[in-house]
Design an enzyme around this catalytic site. Sequence first.
Site, PDB file in Angstrom:
ATOM      1  N   PRO A 104      11.635   3.597  48.169  1.00  0.00           N
ATOM      2  CA  PRO A 104      12.641   4.542  48.684  1.00  0.00           C
ATOM      3  C   PRO A 104      13.765   4.766  47.677  1.00  0.00           C
ATOM      4  O   PRO A 104      14.132   3.862  46.918  1.00  0.00           O
ATOM      5  CB  PRO A 104      13.165   3.836  49.944  1.00  0.00           C
ATOM      6  CG  PRO A 104      12.076   2.887  50.337  1.00  0.00           C
ATOM      7  CD  PRO A 104      11.474   2.438  49.052  1.00  0.00           C
TER       8      PRO A 104
ATOM      9  N   MET B 158      16.515  -2.498  43.655  1.00  0.00           N
ATOM     10  CA  MET B 158      16.745  -1.441  42.672  1.00  0.00           C
ATOM     11  C   MET B 158      16.191  -1.867  41.305  1.00  0.00           C
ATOM     12  O   MET B 158      16.104  -3.048  40.994  1.00  0.00           O
ATOM     13  CB  MET B 158      18.237  -1.142  42.563  1.00  0.00           C
ATOM     14  CG  MET B 158      18.877  -0.665  43.858  1.00  0.00           C
ATOM     15  SD  MET B 158      18.112   0.813  44.539  1.00  0.00           S
ATOM     16  CE  MET B 158      18.545   2.019  43.264  1.00  0.00           C
TER      17      MET B 158
ATOM     18  N   GLU C 146      20.689  10.343  36.597  1.00  0.00           N
ATOM     19  CA  GLU C 146      21.446  10.779  35.424  1.00  0.00           C
ATOM     20  C   GLU C 146      21.649   9.632  34.438  1.00  0.00           C
ATOM     21  O   GLU C 146      21.633   9.845  33.218  1.00  0.00           O
ATOM     22  CB  GLU C 146      22.800  11.349  35.854  1.00  0.00           C
ATOM     23  CG  GLU C 146      22.718  12.679  36.591  1.00  0.00           C
ATOM     24  CD  GLU C 146      22.322  12.538  38.047  1.00  0.00           C
ATOM     25  OE1 GLU C 146      21.991  13.550  38.674  1.00  0.00           O
ATOM     26  OE2 GLU C 146      22.335  11.389  38.574  1.00  0.00           O
TER      27      GLU C 146
END
Length: 423
Positions: free
Chosen positions: A269, A310, A61
């Site tokens: 992942p 990340m 989002e």
Amino acid sequence: MIRWGYTLLLAVLSPVVFISQTIQSIRGGSTYPRRGLQGLGRVPTPPKTGGLLIHCVSVGEVVAASGLIRRIQTLDPTLQICISTTTPTGAERVQQSFGTTVHHCYLPFDLPFAMQSMLNRIAPSRVVIMEVELWPNLIHACWRKGIPVSVINARMTDRSRNSYWKLRGLFTPMLHKLQQVCCQGQRDYDNYLKLGIEQQKLCLTNNIKFDLDIPDKADLSAKNIAKYGLQGRQILLAGSTHEPEEEVLLDAYSQLKKQHRGLLLVLVPRHPQRFDKVAELCEKRGLQTSRTSKGHHCHQATDVLLADEMGLLTGLYAIADIAFVGGSLASRGGHNALEPAAMAVPILMGPSQHNNPQICQVLHDAGALRQVENGQQIAHYTNYWLTHPADRMASGTAGLEVVKANRGAVDATLAQLFKTSDR
């Protein structure tokens, strides 16, 4: 009365959820999910009040909303923007994308006093909810304070509609307290209408995911090839994967490696707490595995590059020859297929695509996406595209053209957001 019954149940469950999240956080090595008392509404106070509070659940989002948020910042640099998230990974993405130009907090538990405390501290002029997270007490607290609530890029699957309908005594009053709902597709518009929301509150703005930033692929690709030592390698990239998708991809890779000696599998992942587990899966199969977090440089014998940090996915899509989009074999609804499409990379996805059915359909119709059911089909289509480079390039180009042809949802959403604004 039904809302208070919901609140009582939530109050009973909240400590259990709180403890569970804390344990998961400690085991996963991530930051504390709710950062102390934020779960109870004690969120940090922004530098200024009277701005926008935009709620984004997690990374997906935040990424989808990024273009719209940057446009708002350009239109009004003085407007305070606060972004709330539910997950630490979402918070990290806010920091990576916006730094100190926005204010971040974690969304509290949906308890009346917690939501009221958050709203008192942030004092927004408007609350904007991305996609699907509708919390009855948050929306009720905004309604009581006269703060308009808009849902943008609104998604309402058939399954979600059925769930809301079963609990319509709780959710129907909540929907009537919304000021507007900007739907990302016709399915979502129709499902909101079936749930009883007033038609004048609904509009169809298309999916703002089409308006994602399209970076310079050549520059990004060159930097990442040099960074990870990938010269001369063909690359199958699997983005945002869930269990058991990595095992399926490893099965497919084992088949493909027999014909394509230079093939590298890149695994990304979805959740950081699974990084070590995925590394163990690769090592148990005897595969040479490099991990980005350890600064490993790939060599010709490397089988798998594990992206265990990340924020790397966009750059890695730039180096991919073929992309598998995760959450689609694991029945999670499928993640964002437009990210590889924007890099002109042909796409494989499993049958679970209910998060973005219109996007997947238009990409499929254009020849940019192929649906797969198992590792054997992944191997089949990957082998075809690797041995037919002209068709692979044509499929990738078709995906990029889909992205370009469907842009404009950010403008449509901004027009709806501010047409009734007091600003």
